[in-house]
Design a protein around this motif. Structure first.
Motif, PDB file in Angstrom:
ATOM      1  N   LYS A  81       1.017  -1.316  -0.127  1.00 48.54           N
ATOM      2  CA  LYS A  81       0.045  -0.045  -0.092  1.00 48.54           C
ATOM      3  C   LYS A  81       0.902   1.260  -0.073  1.00 48.54           C
ATOM      4  O   LYS A  81       1.802   1.263   0.822  1.00 48.54           O
ATOM      5  CB  LYS A  81      -0.746   0.019   1.245  1.00 48.54           C
ATOM      6  CG  LYS A  81      -1.914   1.021   1.323  1.00 48.54           C
ATOM      7  CD  LYS A  81      -2.745   1.166   2.665  1.00 48.54           C
ATOM      8  CE  LYS A  81      -3.657   2.482   2.677  1.00 48.54           C
ATOM      9  NZ  LYS A  81      -4.306   2.279   3.828  1.00 48.54           N
ATOM     10  N   SER A  83       0.827   5.781  -0.801  1.00 40.75           N
ATOM     11  CA  SER A  83       0.107   7.038  -1.006  1.00 40.75           C
ATOM     12  C   SER A  83      -0.123   7.338  -2.463  1.00 40.75           C
ATOM     13  O   SER A  83       0.434   6.654  -3.389  1.00 40.75           O
ATOM     14  CB  SER A  83       0.591   8.241  -0.367  1.00 40.75           C
ATOM     15  OG  SER A  83       1.711   8.705  -0.891  1.00 40.75           O
ATOM     16  N   SER A  85       0.392  10.265  -3.945  1.00 39.64           N
ATOM     17  CA  SER A  85       1.763  10.870  -4.420  1.00 39.64           C
ATOM     18  C   SER A  85       2.981  10.013  -4.487  1.00 39.64           C
ATOM     19  O   SER A  85       3.763   9.988  -5.630  1.00 39.64           O
ATOM     20  CB  SER A  85       2.003  11.916  -3.354  1.00 39.64           C
ATOM     21  OG  SER A  85       2.390  11.600  -2.167  1.00 39.64           O
ATOM     22  N   GLU A  86       2.906   8.922  -3.879  1.00 43.22           N
ATOM     23  CA  GLU A  86       4.074   7.772  -3.815  1.00 43.22           C
ATOM     24  C   GLU A  86       3.865   7.086  -5.315  1.00 43.22           C
ATOM     25  O   GLU A  86       4.723   6.846  -5.978  1.00 43.22           O
ATOM     26  CB  GLU A  86       4.196   6.948  -2.639  1.00 43.22           C
ATOM     27  CG  GLU A  86       4.710   7.655  -1.431  1.00 43.22           C
ATOM     28  CD  GLU A  86       4.618   6.898  -0.244  1.00 43.22           C
ATOM     29  OE1 GLU A  86       5.454   6.718   0.609  1.00 43.22           O
ATOM     30  OE2 GLU A  86       3.336   6.057  -0.055  1.00 43.22           O
ATOM     31  N   THR A 106      -3.137   1.973  -4.163  1.00 40.87           N
ATOM     32  CA  THR A 106      -3.572   3.159  -3.445  1.00 40.87           C
ATOM     33  C   THR A 106      -4.924   2.984  -3.287  1.00 40.87           C
ATOM     34  O   THR A 106      -5.758   2.487  -3.827  1.00 40.87           O
ATOM     35  CB  THR A 106      -3.401   4.291  -4.432  1.00 40.87           C
ATOM     36  OG1 THR A 106      -4.170   4.338  -5.484  1.00 40.87           O
ATOM     37  CG2 THR A 106      -2.071   4.502  -4.832  1.00 40.87           C
ATOM     38  N   SER A 108      -8.464   5.290  -1.878  1.00 40.93           N
ATOM     39  CA  SER A 108      -9.064   6.683  -1.665  1.00 40.93           C
ATOM     40  C   SER A 108     -10.491   6.639  -1.792  1.00 40.93           C
ATOM     41  O   SER A 108     -10.750   5.560  -2.376  1.00 40.93           O
ATOM     42  CB  SER A 108      -8.402   7.710  -2.699  1.00 40.93           C
ATOM     43  OG  SER A 108      -9.042   8.836  -2.756  1.00 40.93           O
ATOM     44  N   SER A 111     -10.707   6.880  -5.730  1.00 39.85           N
ATOM     45  CA  SER A 111      -9.720   6.407  -6.259  1.00 39.85           C
ATOM     46  C   SER A 111      -9.418   6.731  -7.693  1.00 39.85           C
ATOM     47  O   SER A 111     -10.436   7.079  -8.194  1.00 39.85           O
ATOM     48  CB  SER A 111      -9.347   4.873  -6.073  1.00 39.85           C
ATOM     49  OG  SER A 111      -8.052   4.424  -6.408  1.00 39.85           O
TER      50      SER A 111
END
Length: 200
Positions: A81, A83, A85-86, A106, A108, A111
């Motif tokens: 997992k 983020s 930005s990663e 990721t 969200s 998402s």
């Protein structure tokens, strides 16, 4: 009954977090973290073969009884997992770009598919990289089932029937029985102040 069970169940996660912060106890039968893990383990489940379309897993594809999201597994490999930005930075570099042996995902509330140089498309779900992954398995903690005590009518009397297919008892650990009874009584407006009565 269901609300009382849910409250006690949710308290497990708070207590588990607090126990992890405290002084560690390695005694076999009195390690608080391990006891809570045992209580939670009853509710651990896995959903196999969740479809990933172009790397996107839609939340509607997940089991409706999912309470806490666990681990994502693709082709027997745990997906890391990261983020949003990663994920963007990882996808940009040829050296760190995700592969079938080093997948990432990721999460969200909306998402988005992150492909460098292309428009970001938002959906409700999570993204798995590389986007060639078509199916994932997901471990999770499910919600406790709603208690339902079935009965039959015999000679005008309601008789408890545990053999009915719709019958469902509490799923909490046996040690929760006193807390469960007191919580149900409290929700029903019954206050037990007499200690002797409470013991009965």
């Amino acid at each position: 009954a269901d609300q009382a069970q849910q409250e006690i169940f949710e308290q497990y996660f708070y207590d588990r977090n607090q126990a992890a912060r405290g002084i560690k106890n390695n005694t076999e039968y009195s390690n608080v973290s391990e006891m809570l893990d045992q209580k939670i383990s009853v509710f651990e489940s896995i959903q196999f073969g969740v479809s990933a379309t172009n790397g996107i897993v839609n939340y509607t594809a997940l089991n409706s009884n999912m309470y806490r999201f666990g681990t994502v597994v693709a082709n027997g490999i745990e997906v890391q997992k990261v983020s949003m930005s990663e994920a963007l930075n990882i996808n940009k570099s040829p050296l760190t770009k995700p592969t079938a042996l080093r997948p990432i995902y990721t999460v969200s509330s909306t998402s988005a598919t992150i492909i460098p140089g292309q428009q970001i498309s938002a959906v409700g779900g999570f993204d798995v990289y590389p986007t060639t992954i078509q199916n994932v398995d997901i471990t999770y903690v499910r919600k406790p089932r709603t208690p339902n005590w079935t009965y039959v009518i015999s000679d005008g009397n309601a008789l408890y029937n545990s053999n009915d297919s719709l019958h469902q008892n509490f799923e909490l650990h046996d040690s929760e029985s006193p807390s469960l009874v007191l919580k149900i009584l409290q929700m029903a407006g019954v206050s037990i102040k007499d200690f002797n009565l409470m013991q009965v």
